[in-house]
Design a protein around this motif. Structure first.
Motif, PDB file in Angstrom:
ATOM      1  N   LYS A  19      -9.391  -7.750   1.021  1.00 24.02           N
ATOM      2  CA  LYS A  19      -9.538  -6.926  -0.516  1.00 24.02           C
ATOM      3  C   LYS A  19     -10.436  -7.893  -1.944  1.00 24.02           C
ATOM      4  O   LYS A  19     -10.464  -7.125  -2.361  1.00 24.02           O
ATOM      5  CB  LYS A  19      -8.239  -7.395  -0.558  1.00 24.02           C
ATOM      6  N   GLY A  51       2.703  -5.096   1.163  1.00 23.03           N
ATOM      7  CA  GLY A  51       1.503  -4.182   0.769  1.00 23.03           C
ATOM      8  C   GLY A  51       1.620  -3.518  -0.781  1.00 23.03           C
ATOM      9  O   GLY A  51       3.182  -3.813  -1.150  1.00 23.03           O
ATOM     10  N   ARG A  64      -8.057 -21.887  -3.003  1.00 22.93           N
ATOM     11  CA  ARG A  64      -8.005 -20.155  -3.147  1.00 22.93           C
ATOM     12  C   ARG A  64      -7.397 -20.244  -4.601  1.00 22.93           C
ATOM     13  O   ARG A  64      -6.452 -20.023  -4.764  1.00 22.93           O
ATOM     14  CB  ARG A  64      -6.875 -20.145  -1.946  1.00 22.93           C
ATOM     15  N   ARG A  73      -4.698  -4.386  10.140  1.00 21.70           N
ATOM     16  CA  ARG A  73      -4.334  -4.153   9.905  1.00 21.70           C
ATOM     17  C   ARG A  73      -3.538  -3.323   8.942  1.00 21.70           C
ATOM     18  O   ARG A  73      -5.301  -2.677   8.358  1.00 21.70           O
ATOM     19  CB  ARG A  73      -3.415  -5.340   9.039  1.00 21.70           C
ATOM     20  N   ASN A 103      -2.308 -13.923  -3.920  1.00 25.22           N
ATOM     21  CA  ASN A 103      -1.816 -12.553  -2.827  1.00 25.22           C
ATOM     22  C   ASN A 103      -2.451 -11.645  -2.586  1.00 25.22           C
ATOM     23  O   ASN A 103      -2.194 -10.435  -2.165  1.00 25.22           O
ATOM     24  CB  ASN A 103      -0.211 -11.884  -3.808  1.00 25.22           C
ATOM     25  N   VAL A 104      -3.823 -12.714  -2.782  1.00 19.54           N
ATOM     26  CA  VAL A 104      -4.876 -10.788  -2.293  1.00 19.54           C
ATOM     27  C   VAL A 104      -5.610 -11.541  -0.740  1.00 19.54           C
ATOM     28  O   VAL A 104      -6.090 -13.381  -0.514  1.00 19.54           O
ATOM     29  CB  VAL A 104      -5.766 -11.128  -3.339  1.00 19.54           C
ATOM     30  N   SER A 105      -5.569 -10.558  -0.266  1.00 19.56           N
ATOM     31  CA  SER A 105      -6.411 -11.127   1.189  1.00 19.56           C
ATOM     32  C   SER A 105      -8.083 -11.099   0.342  1.00 19.56           C
ATOM     33  O   SER A 105      -8.019 -10.335   0.096  1.00 19.56           O
ATOM     34  CB  SER A 105      -5.736  -9.967   2.788  1.00 19.56           C
ATOM     35  N   TRP A 106      -8.046 -12.125   1.766  1.00 21.69           N
ATOM     36  CA  TRP A 106      -9.741 -12.187   2.004  1.00 21.69           C
ATOM     37  C   TRP A 106     -10.587 -10.912   2.076  1.00 21.69           C
ATOM     38  O   TRP A 106     -11.605 -10.665   1.150  1.00 21.69           O
ATOM     39  CB  TRP A 106     -10.616 -12.739   3.264  1.00 21.69           C
ATOM     40  N   GLN A 127       2.751  -9.014  -0.576  1.00 18.98           N
ATOM     41  CA  GLN A 127       1.606  -8.854   0.222  1.00 18.98           C
ATOM     42  C   GLN A 127       1.702  -8.815   1.535  1.00 18.98           C
ATOM     43  O   GLN A 127       0.720  -7.747   2.088  1.00 18.98           O
ATOM     44  CB  GLN A 127       1.054 -10.300   0.012  1.00 18.98           C
ATOM     45  N   GLU A 128       2.895  -9.448   1.971  1.00 17.26           N
ATOM     46  CA  GLU A 128       2.876  -8.140   3.465  1.00 17.26           C
ATOM     47  C   GLU A 128       2.997  -6.690   3.630  1.00 17.26           C
ATOM     48  O   GLU A 128       3.007  -6.245   4.594  1.00 17.26           O
ATOM     49  CB  GLU A 128       4.379  -8.851   4.444  1.00 17.26           C
ATOM     50  N   GLU A 182      -3.406  -2.732   5.817  1.00 16.00           N
ATOM     51  CA  GLU A 182      -4.144  -3.040   4.563  1.00 16.00           C
ATOM     52  C   GLU A 182      -5.279  -2.281   4.633  1.00 16.00           C
ATOM     53  O   GLU A 182      -6.221  -1.935   3.492  1.00 16.00           O
ATOM     54  CB  GLU A 182      -4.351  -4.447   4.435  1.00 16.00           C
TER      55      GLU A 182
END
Lengths: 124, 240
Positions: free
Chosen positions: B40, A22, B31, B212, B35-38, A19-20, B214
């Protein structure tokens, strides 16, 4: 129990690291998919160019469409590497549209029928 | 039940009840997408809702096309062009398709370079993507003005079923709007990457949050979706 959680902990760490960083995938993969998208687009254009008709035309159009959509979602949008929880949350609901399609096919056939009836009466 | 709470860590506190509990349960700590950020996850959910919008457009197009008693205009001929004296059926749409696919390719590369923190390449690829997107919109504007000059209106056209015009303007117009918004977003993100905002942690002008790399991937999701929608429009509206 502790023994059971240990193998689970390792992949969890792995995904946290992923995740870090990507989504990292080789450029070559993107180029291959890009090439395939070009080939599939050309093929679907050729379906029209050679005036294919009827069932063959429709099945080829749908086949190339689904292949292209699959490649874009799976590789370009990285869905192939996401966890299943996300994949199913996003990819299952659109199937409801297919139910809607089925309903509207009946509806439009009914509309067409009533229109044909009405217009033929008007001609008399 | 107690054991379940305990496994969540040392700070297993008592959950509040009533409305406070309702808000707390929905607001935090729950959650689903591990492993997915909010950012995304929210983009994916937005794209899902957009899928339904375009799904309904294509669905209504299907309905009017199936139920009309008039003949449907042949898209192959409507969108044909004379290039250097040769009659090319559907050629403009084919070129638009290739332009959009190419832009998807450069976008994927930009995401890749972004995660390698290659600032210059990422920004360049994002700008190339934006230029290709703008080219697509330009060709669409050409297509629209050509059809309008030939007498296509939302309420009628010279070749057959009146519903052709309304479906065409509605579907391609909505898609073109999406591409235009995408181009604007690409340019904003390209500027941020170029300036090194994602390296220095400079707060965004709107959210005041640090971005970021991302963000490049999330913008990419939107851009690929626009390409994805075009795949369906190309197949179902232009080729069918």
């Amino acid at each position: 129990m502790a023994h059971g959680t240990a193998p689970h902990a390792a992949p969890a760490h792995g995904t946290a690291a992923a995740q870090e960083e990507g989504q990292q995938h080789p450029i070559r993969l993107y180029l291959v998919v890009w090439g395939w998208l070009f080939v599939l687009s050309t093929l679907s254009y050729l379906v029209d160019f050679f005036h294919l008709q009827g069932l063959l035309r429709w099945s080829l159009i749908l086949l190339f469409m689904m292949l292209k959509a699959g490649l874009i979602v799976a590789v370009f949008m990285h869905m192939a590497w996401e966890r299943l929880a996300l994949g199913y949350a996003i990819l299952l609901p659109p199937l409801a549209v297919l139910v809607f399609v089925a309903i509207m096919v009946f509806e439009s056939e009914h509309t067409l029928l009533t229109r044909l009836q009405f217009f033929s009466q008007g001609a008399n | 039940m107690e054991g379940l709470v305990q496994t969540h860590g040392a700070k297993a506190m008592e959950r509040p009840g009533g409305w406070r509990g309702f808000v707390a349960d929905w607001a935090s700590d729950q959650r689903a997408f591990k492993n997915v950020s909010w950012g995304k996850a929210m983009m994916w959910i937005f794209l899902l809702s957009d899928t339904f919008i375009f799904g309904c457009f294509l669905l209504s197009y299907m309905t009017v096309r199936m139920s009309t008693t008039d003949a449907w205009p042949n898209p192959s001929e409507v969108f044909a062009l004379e290039i250097a004296g040769t009659h090319m059926p559907l050629i403009l749409i084919a070129i638009m398709t290739f332009v959009l696919i190419t832009s998807s390719g450069t976008m994927a590369m930009a995401v890749n370079c972004g995660y390698r923190k290659d600032r210059v390449r990422t920004a360049t690829l994002l700008i190339v993507t934006a230029i290709l997107g703008a080219t697509f919109v330009g060709m669409q504007a050409f297509e629209w003005s050509k059809l309008i000059s030939e007498g296509v209106r939302p309420w009628g056209n010279p070749w057959g079923a009146a519903q052709f015009g309304s479906s065409f303007f509605m579907i391609t117009g909505f898609h073109g709007t999406h591409v235009t918004i995408g181009v604007i977003f690409l340019l904003i993100v390209a500027r941020k990457v170029w300036r090194g905002d994602y390296d220095t942690g400079r707060p965004g002008f709107f959210t005041s949050r640090r971005g970021r790399y991302e963000i490049v991937e999330i913008t990419g999701l939107y851009w690929h979706f626009v390409d994805l929608v075009w795949v369906f429009i190309f197949a179902l509206f232009y080729l069918w």
